[in-house]
Motif scaffolding. Structure first.
Motif, short mmCIF file in Angstrom:
data_model
loop_
_atom_site.label_atom_id
_atom_site.label_comp_id
_atom_site.label_asym_id
_atom_site.label_seq_id
_atom_site.Cartn_x
_atom_site.Cartn_y
_atom_site.Cartn_z
N TYR A 1 0.82 -1.21 0.00
CA TYR A 1 0.00 0.00 0.00
C TYR A 1 0.86 1.27 0.00
O TYR A 1 1.74 1.43 0.84
CB TYR A 1 -0.92 0.01 1.22
CG TYR A 1 -1.80 -1.20 1.32
CD1 TYR A 1 -2.95 -1.32 0.55
CD2 TYR A 1 -1.47 -2.26 2.17
CE1 TYR A 1 -3.76 -2.44 0.62
CE2 TYR A 1 -2.27 -3.39 2.25
CZ TYR A 1 -3.42 -3.47 1.47
OH TYR A 1 -4.20 -4.60 1.55
N ASN B 1 -2.39 -0.25 -4.39
CA ASN B 1 -2.56 -1.30 -3.39
C ASN B 1 -1.94 -2.62 -3.79
O ASN B 1 -1.92 -3.56 -2.99
CB ASN B 1 -4.05 -1.53 -3.12
CG ASN B 1 -4.72 -0.30 -2.54
OD1 ASN B 1 -4.10 0.46 -1.82
ND2 ASN B 1 -5.99 -0.10 -2.88
N TRP C 1 4.56 -12.21 8.21
CA TRP C 1 4.77 -11.17 9.23
C TRP C 1 6.19 -10.67 9.11
O TRP C 1 7.13 -11.47 9.00
CB TRP C 1 4.54 -11.74 10.63
CG TRP C 1 4.95 -10.79 11.73
CD1 TRP C 1 4.19 -9.83 12.31
CD2 TRP C 1 6.23 -10.72 12.38
NE1 TRP C 1 4.90 -9.16 13.27
CE2 TRP C 1 6.17 -9.68 13.33
CE3 TRP C 1 7.43 -11.43 12.23
CZ2 TRP C 1 7.24 -9.34 14.14
CZ3 TRP C 1 8.51 -11.09 13.02
CH2 TRP C 1 8.41 -10.06 13.97
N GLU D 1 2.96 2.28 3.21
CA GLU D 1 2.19 2.29 4.45
C GLU D 1 2.64 1.12 5.33
O GLU D 1 2.66 -0.03 4.90
CB GLU D 1 0.70 2.17 4.15
CG GLU D 1 -0.18 2.22 5.38
CD GLU D 1 -1.65 2.13 5.02
OE1 GLU D 1 -2.41 1.53 5.80
OE2 GLU D 1 -2.03 2.65 3.95
N ARG D 2 3.01 1.44 6.57
CA ARG D 2 3.52 0.41 7.47
C ARG D 2 2.44 -0.60 7.81
O ARG D 2 1.36 -0.26 8.27
CB ARG D 2 4.04 1.06 8.75
CG ARG D 2 5.35 1.80 8.58
CD ARG D 2 6.47 0.86 8.22
NE ARG D 2 7.77 1.51 8.23
CZ ARG D 2 8.87 0.94 7.82
NH1 ARG D 2 8.84 -0.29 7.35
NH2 ARG D 2 10.02 1.59 7.86
N ASN D 3 2.75 -1.86 7.57
CA ASN D 3 1.84 -2.95 7.89
C ASN D 3 2.68 -4.20 8.12
O ASN D 3 3.35 -4.66 7.20
CB ASN D 3 0.85 -3.18 6.75
CG ASN D 3 -0.24 -4.17 7.12
OD1 ASN D 3 -0.14 -4.88 8.13
ND2 ASN D 3 -1.28 -4.24 6.32
N PRO D 4 2.70 -4.74 9.34
CA PRO D 4 3.56 -5.89 9.61
C PRO D 4 3.11 -7.17 8.92
O PRO D 4 3.87 -8.13 8.83
CB PRO D 4 3.49 -6.04 11.13
CG PRO D 4 2.17 -5.44 11.50
CD PRO D 4 1.96 -4.30 10.54
N PHE E 1 1.47 -8.99 5.40
CA PHE E 1 1.07 -8.86 4.00
C PHE E 1 0.80 -10.24 3.43
O PHE E 1 1.25 -11.26 3.96
CB PHE E 1 2.11 -8.10 3.17
CG PHE E 1 3.36 -8.86 2.87
CD1 PHE E 1 3.45 -9.68 1.75
CD2 PHE E 1 4.48 -8.74 3.67
CE1 PHE E 1 4.60 -10.38 1.45
CE2 PHE E 1 5.64 -9.43 3.39
CZ PHE E 1 5.70 -10.25 2.27
#
Length: 217
Positions: free
Chosen positions: A4, A34, A158, A204-207, A209
């Motif tokens: 993202y 995205n 993760w 965008e930080r997201n641990p 995916f």
């Protein structure tokens, strides 16, 4: 690969070393995205029936600079042995992601200049902004063997970043031999996001995916 990036107005400028005057510059509103469509190459080396080591590399097809390499060790279990195999794999390891979005194409009216130990002279130069990030990661992978040469997989990962460096990228256009340079942010780089100096990550930080795809064996 679900990745993202939020909409933002970016401006990149490469400056002269002595007096900080603009050499090339470009700016645009970066559209949100995205998803990145990538191809992955890799192999698993098994030690017995269940344990394996994995090495891989992934790259994008268009629009971005996307290069990812990873190494890890894992365990595999086949839950359906008599019919079509259904594999569950758990993997732990390290990955490095180099990702950048194209901000725009600069017109070089300055002439010949040096950046990232390379000499540029093209009239048109694409400028990108992004970062190189190192992660420790854990992956859960589910895969169904469609036939002896094809698997369909779903993968959840993760990640925890432990090292990061932001860069600009320059890539010549309309030349037979097009020079390309990755340059860490320094006194000759000016990066603005929505009119404010910026040195962060555009992802965008997201641990967590997720990826889906096919494996050709």
């Amino acid at each position: 690969h679900l990745l993202y990036t939020n909409p933002q107005t970016m401006k990149l400028t490469w400056l002269t070393k002595d007096d900080g005057q603009p050499v090339i510059s470009t700016g645009a509103t970066v559209a949100p995205r995205n998803l990145e469509v990538v191809a992955h190459w890799g192999f698993d080396v098994f030690f017995g029936k269940h344990a394996f080591a994995r090495i891989g590399w992934a790259g994008d097809f268009w629009n971005s600079i996307y290069e990812q390499s990873h190494q890890g060790i894992g365990l595999q279990v086949n839950l359906i042995k008599r019919r079509r195999p259904f594999y569950v794999r758990v993997i732990g390891g390290h990955s490095r992601l180099r990702y950048a979005r194209k901000i725009g194409q600069a017109t070089n009216e300055f002439g010949k200049f040096k950046a990232g130990k390379k000499k540029f002279k093209a009239e048109k130069i694409n400028m990108y902004y992004g970062s190189r990030t190192h992660y420790v990661e854990g992956t859960l992978e589910l895969a169904v063997e469609a036939n002896r040469h094809l698997e369909i997989f779903a993968r959840g990962t993760w990640q925890k970043a432990f090292a990061e460096q932001s860069h600009i990228y320059l890539w010549e256009r309309r030349e037979i031999f097009r020079k390309k340079a990755r340059i860490p942010l320094n006194d000759q780089t000016e990066v603005l996001q929505n009119g404010v100096p910026f040195r962060g990550n555009i992802i965008e930080r997201n641990p967590l995916f997720f990826s889906v795809g096919v494996i050709f064996k």
